[in-house]
Enzyme design. Sequence first.
Site, PDB file in Angstrom:
ATOM      1  N   LYS A 179       0.827  -1.201   0.000  1.00  0.00           N
ATOM      2  CA  LYS A 179       0.000   0.000   0.000  1.00  0.00           C
ATOM      3  C   LYS A 179       0.869   1.263   0.000  1.00  0.00           C
ATOM      4  O   LYS A 179       2.088   1.188   0.133  1.00  0.00           O
ATOM      5  CB  LYS A 179      -0.938  -0.028   1.216  1.00  0.00           C
ATOM      6  CG  LYS A 179      -1.756  -1.325   1.323  1.00  0.00           C
ATOM      7  CD  LYS A 179      -2.743  -1.504   0.172  1.00  0.00           C
ATOM      8  CE  LYS A 179      -3.233  -2.923   0.004  1.00  0.00           C
ATOM      9  NZ  LYS A 179      -4.264  -3.384   0.906  1.00  0.00           N
TER      10      LYS A 179
HETATM   11  C1  PLP Z   1      -5.249  -4.412   1.432  1.00  0.00           C
HETATM   12  C2  PLP Z   1      -6.724  -4.262   1.410  1.00  0.00           C
HETATM   13  C3  PLP Z   1      -7.545  -4.506   2.520  1.00  0.00           C
HETATM   14  C4  PLP Z   1      -7.061  -5.150   3.779  1.00  0.00           C
HETATM   15  O1  PLP Z   1      -5.891  -4.697   4.271  1.00  0.00           O
HETATM   16  P1  PLP Z   1      -4.918  -5.629   5.169  1.00  0.00           P
HETATM   17  O2  PLP Z   1      -4.062  -4.590   5.817  1.00  0.00           O
HETATM   18  O3  PLP Z   1      -4.193  -6.516   4.242  1.00  0.00           O
HETATM   19  O4  PLP Z   1      -5.773  -6.342   6.147  1.00  0.00           O
HETATM   20  C5  PLP Z   1      -8.882  -4.207   2.430  1.00  0.00           C
HETATM   21  N1  PLP Z   1      -9.422  -3.730   1.302  1.00  0.00           N
HETATM   22  C6  PLP Z   1      -8.689  -3.496   0.208  1.00  0.00           C
HETATM   23  C7  PLP Z   1      -9.332  -2.946  -1.012  1.00  0.00           C
HETATM   24  C8  PLP Z   1      -7.328  -3.790   0.213  1.00  0.00           C
HETATM   25  O5  PLP Z   1      -6.614  -3.612  -0.892  1.00  0.00           O
END
Ligand code: PLP
Length: 392
Positions: A179
């Site tokens: 991210k």
């Molecule tokens: C990465 C992601 C999540 C969840 O995040 P984590 O930190 O991996 O639990 C939720 N929604 C979307 C769209 C994501 O890309």
Amino acid sequence: MAKVGLREWLAVGRVLASGRLARYGGPGEGPLNRFEAGFSKQFGIKHTLAVSSGTGALICGLAAAGLGPGDEVLVPAYTWIATAAAVLAVGAVPVIVDIDETLTMDPADIVRRITPRTRAILPVHMANMVCDMEAIMRIARTHGLLVIEDACQAVGVSYRGRRTGTIGDVGAFSFNQFKNINIGEGGAVVTDSDRFFARARMYHDVGALFRGHLDNYNEPHFFGVNLKASQIQGAMLNVQLKKLDPMLRRMRRRHGVMTRILSSAQAFRLGPHNDPDNAVGLHVMFETAKEASAFAAQHRRGVYRLYDSSRHVYTNWAPVLEQRAAHPAMNPFTWTKNPVEYAPDMCARSIDILQRTCRISLGENYPVPLMAYLARRMVGGEVSQRRLSYAA
Ligand SMILES: *Cc1c(COP(=O)(O)O)cnc(C)c1O
């Protein structure tokens, strides 16, 4: 994906040396408090609560907003499975909505899928693309629905001057390795509501009753789970937060250069965007699925066809579609008055779009001339000798 380096290493070292690793228990303010205050300020939101993951942030945000058994929550057909799973984790059920060519929820389809049991819309800003928040907020107001934004894949990205995640009633962010803010695993819930914030704090910390920080709220204590972040995460977050806006500016710059080049292509067209002036996500669309596949195969580096990152397509969320829970008696699908039914073709339009669309990386960690060169190659036009040698 944001880079992690020496600054994070040093920040973590200081936390280890201090001996204060846990969220609560130490004297005064820790790195987590500093991060939450800084994030709130930078994002223009009243409350931020750091948690252990983006999924945890979604679950915590949904619980804070009071969603639960019997409620239907609208989620898009194109997102990470965590979006739908978080809805189920609080006992509500996800109803899957088509996306449009912006790769986010189609407002027209949101309206079509609303039932008397719908309580919330959960728009997802996918791959740094932004949802049509104006239309979504209008629909929510008209139908009396809550809006929980999943901004996990668009941390820091703006929609008409506001940050994604801060527009609806509650926003959720992920800080996992892939991210815009990267601390390996982590997340945050944001809200302007004092009440939702108090509820989020209780829910994310089963021991909130003993902390004292909730004394100023009138909300009666309920039990929760443990979704707390550690001070090690807090230390990394403070470093990463500083890198966020410069990184988004690099993406913005490359977006401008690359779209100018790609817009002259004959073989494809640029995908639409809900706020082109702030765009930091880029996709191109073909007439047929075959053309999109061929393009992705030809360019590979930084290019992929969306349908082929199939983990994000609803047809592959087997446990959700097959309605399986860890315990049969804890299955939200058995708690609804009207059964929610899923079929592989229920969002055929989304599948068609994803099969004909390729995402193009903006290469924010690479030089602009290189990205311009790659874009020119995608168009298939003349590539000057100077640019060739640069790339080599
Ligand atoms: C990465 C992601 C999540 C969840 O995040 P984590 O930190 O991996 O639990 C939720 N929604 C979307 C769209 C994501 O890309």
